[in-house]
Scaffold this active site. Structure first.
Site: not given
Ligand code: SF4
Length: 445
Positions: A185, A198, A205, A209, A212, A252, A282, A305, A307, A426
């Site tokens: 993407e 972006c 990835c 997380c 995500c 990623g 990032s 990040s 969080h 994303c």
């Molecule tokens: S937030 Fe970023 S580092 Fe975490 S799983 Fe998604 S793409 Fe990967």
């Protein structure tokens, strides 16, 4: 200046494997005598237009020549300045040379290899940057050389546009199909005075997380530098205007692919002309990687990040945080600031009922103060992901969190949610289309 694709990455591993296979099968020679990879592979790369193999005599004692019935033998292509010998990864890279992302000296070597004058190198580079998707489209170089390059599997490095969706606010998300059939993407985010891309740095990835969509989709491989540059060129073409900013916030974890991210940074900066300060990298944090990024002396902004304001909560959101305690990450951010003089910015995805209390905001600012990292905090209200247990916080909750951060003296912004993000966080769009490489696909030229 950027170097050719990294022989250490997964793509090159595939290339190396293909090269090994080539030693066991056969190859072909061009009409000019330039040596080629195996002809079946060349056929695939040039979109089903087979180059005409010229029979060449087998050489006694050459272990590479193990003929399959009906396949003509020949000798593998060599890098410039290297004599015949055992095929290696550099040879494979040479055969499958990707023009995008190669620096000028490397392109000059390529031109020299074909007996072309040096100025042709610049024509190649300009042709690709101006939008050639195939070597055939670079009309400033001689037709015969174009044919040779194509037959030798030289690619521009451009992907195929697989799918795109747009929103009323102008944001457009693109799915790009890479040469191995995998899909990534990339997003173009226009405002009046900016066009931000972006970009993805990996296919999927591995960080997983919990909030995500990309993390849920699994991991396939790192992207090469040219595959990052291609995303920016695609957005430039699709919007018909200059890209001003690039953020490595797509699919990623960029610091898991640092060599290619650094190469891509230089390509973005020197070839495409995007100022270093307009590029943001990032990360959720990778042990030992922030110091390596500092050593690269880029002008990019590092965005970390967080969080969560403490280790226990962070581990529940970001599984990889178990291997990289928050204190170690903050220490590395402090060292980065001392080494580079560049302020780190902090990203904080707000998840309703998880990390969005006023107490969390106060703990966050205390943490940043403790490490003398009183820099910018960017709050990202979470965008819904299919089958996720999380909820997006209310608008009041988001602004209460922002006020609490600002009350402690930190600059804080809330990332505006673009219409498209609300509909497709994303990784979500890509997950709808692909978790495995496409079973059948057209190979980009
Ligand atoms: S937030 Fe970023 S580092 Fe975490 S799983 Fe998604 S793409 Fe990967």
């Amino acid at each position: 200046m950027i170097a050719p694709s990294n022989p250490g990455n997964a793509a090159s591993a595939a290339v190396t494997a293909a090269a090994a296979a080539a030693t066991a099968t056969a190859a072909a020679t061009t009409s000019s005598g330039t040596r080629l990879a195996d002809s079946s592979d060349a056929t695939q790369r040039i979109g089903g237009q087979p180059s005409q193999p010229t029979p060449a005599p087998a050489r006694d004692g050459d272990p590479r020549v193990q003929l399959l019935e009906g396949v003509y033998p020949t000798f593998v292509p060599r890098n410039p300045g290297i004599q015949d010998g055992v095929w290696n990864a550099r040879d494979a890279d040479m055969v499958r040379a990707v023009l995008l992302g190669m620096d000028l000296p490397s392109l000059e070597q390529l031109a020299e290899h074909y007996g072309q004058p040096r100025f042709r190198a610049k024509q190649l580079l300009e042709g690709v940057l101006k939008g050639a998707h195939s070597v055939e489209e670079i009309s400033t170089i001689p037709k015969q050389w174009r044919a040779q390059l194509l037959a030798d599997g030289v690619r521009t490095g451009r992907s195929l546009l697989h799918h795109s969706v747009g929103d009323e606010d102008g944001t457009r998300k693109f799915l790009l199909q890479l040469h191995d059939g995998r899909i990534i993407e990339t997003v173009g985010i226009p405002t009046e005075d900016r066009l931000t891309v972006c970009v993805s740095s990996q296919v999927g990835c591995p960080m997983r997380c919990t909030f995500c969509a990309t993390g849920k989709g699994g991991f396939a491989r790192n992207l090469s530098a040219h595959e990052v540059l291609d995303q920016v060129l695609t957005v430039h073409e699709q919007f018909g205007r200059r890209v001003s900013n690039v953020v490595f916030m797509g699919m990623g974890e960029p610091l898991l692919n640092l060599p290619n991210v650094i190469r891509a940074y230089h390509g973005l900066n020197q070839d495409i002309g995007i100022g270093g300060a307009f590029i943001t990298i990032s990360t959720v944090g990778v042990p030992n990687a922030i110091a390596r990024l500092a050593a690269a002396k880029l002008k990019a902004t590092l965005a970390v990040s967080l969080h969560a304001p403490n280790q226990a909560l962070r581990e529940t959101i970001i599984p990889s945080a178990k291997a990289y305690p928050l204190e170690a990450l903050m220490d590395d951010c402090s060292s980065y600031f001392r080494a580079t003089g560049r302020r780190v910015t902090f990203e904080y995805t707000l998840l309703s009922g998880v990390n969005d209390e006023k107490a969390h905001a106060e703990e966050l600012t205390a943490l940043l103060r403790r490490y003398s990292l009183m820099s910018h905090v960017n709050i990202i209200p979470w965008n819904p992901v299919d089958e996720s247990e999380f909820k997006r916080p209310s608008r009041n909750r988001v602004y209460a969190f922002k006020q609490a951060v600002e009350a402690a003296g930190l600059p804080c912004t809330v990332r505006e949610t673009r219409g498209l993000e609300a509909a497709a966080a994303c990784g979500q769009l890509r997950n709808q289309f692909q978790k495995q490489p496409l079973p059948q696909f057209e190979v980009p030229l």
